[in-house]
Design an enzyme around this catalytic site. Sequence first.
Site, short mmCIF file in Angstrom:
data_model
loop_
_atom_site.label_atom_id
_atom_site.label_comp_id
_atom_site.label_asym_id
_atom_site.label_seq_id
_atom_site.Cartn_x
_atom_site.Cartn_y
_atom_site.Cartn_z
N GLU A 1 3.87 -17.12 -1.81
CA GLU A 1 4.97 -16.59 -2.60
C GLU A 1 6.29 -17.05 -2.00
O GLU A 1 6.80 -16.42 -1.06
CB GLU A 1 4.93 -15.05 -2.59
CG GLU A 1 3.71 -14.46 -3.24
CD GLU A 1 3.99 -13.07 -3.82
OE1 GLU A 1 3.63 -12.87 -4.99
OE2 GLU A 1 4.57 -12.22 -3.14
N ASN B 1 1.01 -6.97 -8.95
CA ASN B 1 1.67 -6.15 -7.93
C ASN B 1 2.76 -5.35 -8.63
O ASN B 1 3.80 -5.89 -8.97
CB ASN B 1 2.26 -7.07 -6.84
CG ASN B 1 3.11 -6.29 -5.84
OD1 ASN B 1 3.13 -5.06 -5.85
ND2 ASN B 1 3.80 -7.04 -4.98
N GLY C 1 4.32 -10.03 -10.26
CA GLY C 1 5.13 -8.82 -10.17
C GLY C 1 5.52 -8.33 -11.55
O GLY C 1 4.72 -7.76 -12.29
N GLY C 2 6.76 -8.60 -11.94
CA GLY C 2 7.34 -8.09 -13.18
C GLY C 2 6.45 -8.23 -14.41
O GLY C 2 6.32 -7.30 -15.20
N GLU D 1 8.67 -8.69 0.83
CA GLU D 1 9.58 -7.53 0.82
C GLU D 1 9.34 -6.66 2.06
O GLU D 1 10.28 -6.14 2.65
CB GLU D 1 9.41 -6.75 -0.49
CG GLU D 1 10.04 -7.52 -1.66
CD GLU D 1 9.40 -7.29 -3.01
OE1 GLU D 1 8.65 -6.31 -3.19
OE2 GLU D 1 9.65 -8.12 -3.92
N SER E 1 7.80 -15.06 -10.04
CA SER E 1 8.25 -15.26 -11.42
C SER E 1 7.20 -15.91 -12.31
O SER E 1 7.52 -16.72 -13.19
CB SER E 1 9.57 -16.06 -11.46
OG SER E 1 10.58 -15.34 -10.79
N GLY F 1 11.05 -12.46 -8.31
CA GLY F 1 11.96 -11.63 -9.09
C GLY F 1 13.24 -12.35 -9.51
O GLY F 1 14.18 -11.71 -9.97
N HIS G 1 3.57 -8.82 2.40
CA HIS G 1 4.45 -9.20 1.30
C HIS G 1 5.85 -9.46 1.85
O HIS G 1 6.29 -8.78 2.78
CB HIS G 1 4.50 -8.10 0.23
CG HIS G 1 5.16 -8.56 -1.03
ND1 HIS G 1 6.52 -8.61 -1.17
CD2 HIS G 1 4.64 -9.03 -2.19
CE1 HIS G 1 6.82 -9.08 -2.37
NE2 HIS G 1 5.69 -9.35 -3.00
N LYS H 1 4.58 -3.10 -7.46
CA LYS H 1 5.68 -2.69 -6.57
C LYS H 1 5.96 -1.20 -6.81
O LYS H 1 5.05 -0.45 -7.15
CB LYS H 1 6.89 -3.60 -6.78
CG LYS H 1 6.48 -5.08 -6.63
CD LYS H 1 7.61 -6.04 -6.49
CE LYS H 1 7.04 -7.45 -6.37
NZ LYS H 1 8.08 -8.49 -6.22
#
Length: 255
Positions: free
Chosen positions: A172, A9, A239-240, A102, A218, A178, A100, A11
Amino acid sequence: MRKPLLAGNWKMNKTPSEARRWFAEFLEANPVYAAGGEPAVEAAILPSFPLIPVAAEQLAGSAVRFGGQDVSAHEWGAFTGEVAAAQLADLGASYVIVGHSERRAYWNESDELVAAKAARAIEHGLTPILCVGEKLEVREAGRAVSFTLAQLEGSLSGLEIASGEELVIAYEPVWAIGTGKTASAADAEEMAAAIRNFIRERYGERAAANIRILYGGSMKPANTADIMAGPNVDGGLVGGASLEVESFSQMIAAV
Ligand code: 13P
């Protein structure tokens, strides 16, 4: 057998040219994916909408799937800023994230809206990756499983699930997204088992056996194998660590 899925993802990151470079480098570094076919680990990238035509073009003929980070619950029409499931499907998307945390937090998306989005996606042949997960205070109060299952129940309302292949569920925990904090492998497995059990009770054994349950929050190369060790964890929503070709490739290898 459920095939593991590692979904990135992205983002709100990367320009179209950066995306083009990422796809080219990834396929070069992972010739098994460039060759198409069915690698043992399914890989998918979920970029921002303007990057999706780039994904469609660059990933054509490869084994890497792609999709959106959100989708409208509406079919078509006067909904400024929304993106239709039919538009994603026409570009060759396979997946779309719905619910999600967010979007739930910053756009106040309700379970009901998430369920409507998932239904719309399925109608158009897209596989929703439906996200659920608790905040830190809920986990600390010992209510992580009951909260997450209630959120899942609401986010599945009205959906018909038969084979279990129509949908992917991503657990999640909000406090792990994050933040560099990951759920322990035992916590991830406990939740994935509870989710599978819920699916079994609600939709039957076939759906429970087939549905893929991912962990997200993470995840990185160093913790992937550990998190994936649980028999009910079928992959990750990353994500990251999906923004760099190298870390995403290492994670695929770890799966
Ligand atoms: P991070 O991997 O950056 O924690 O993000 C997880 C996530 O929200 C994936 O959807």
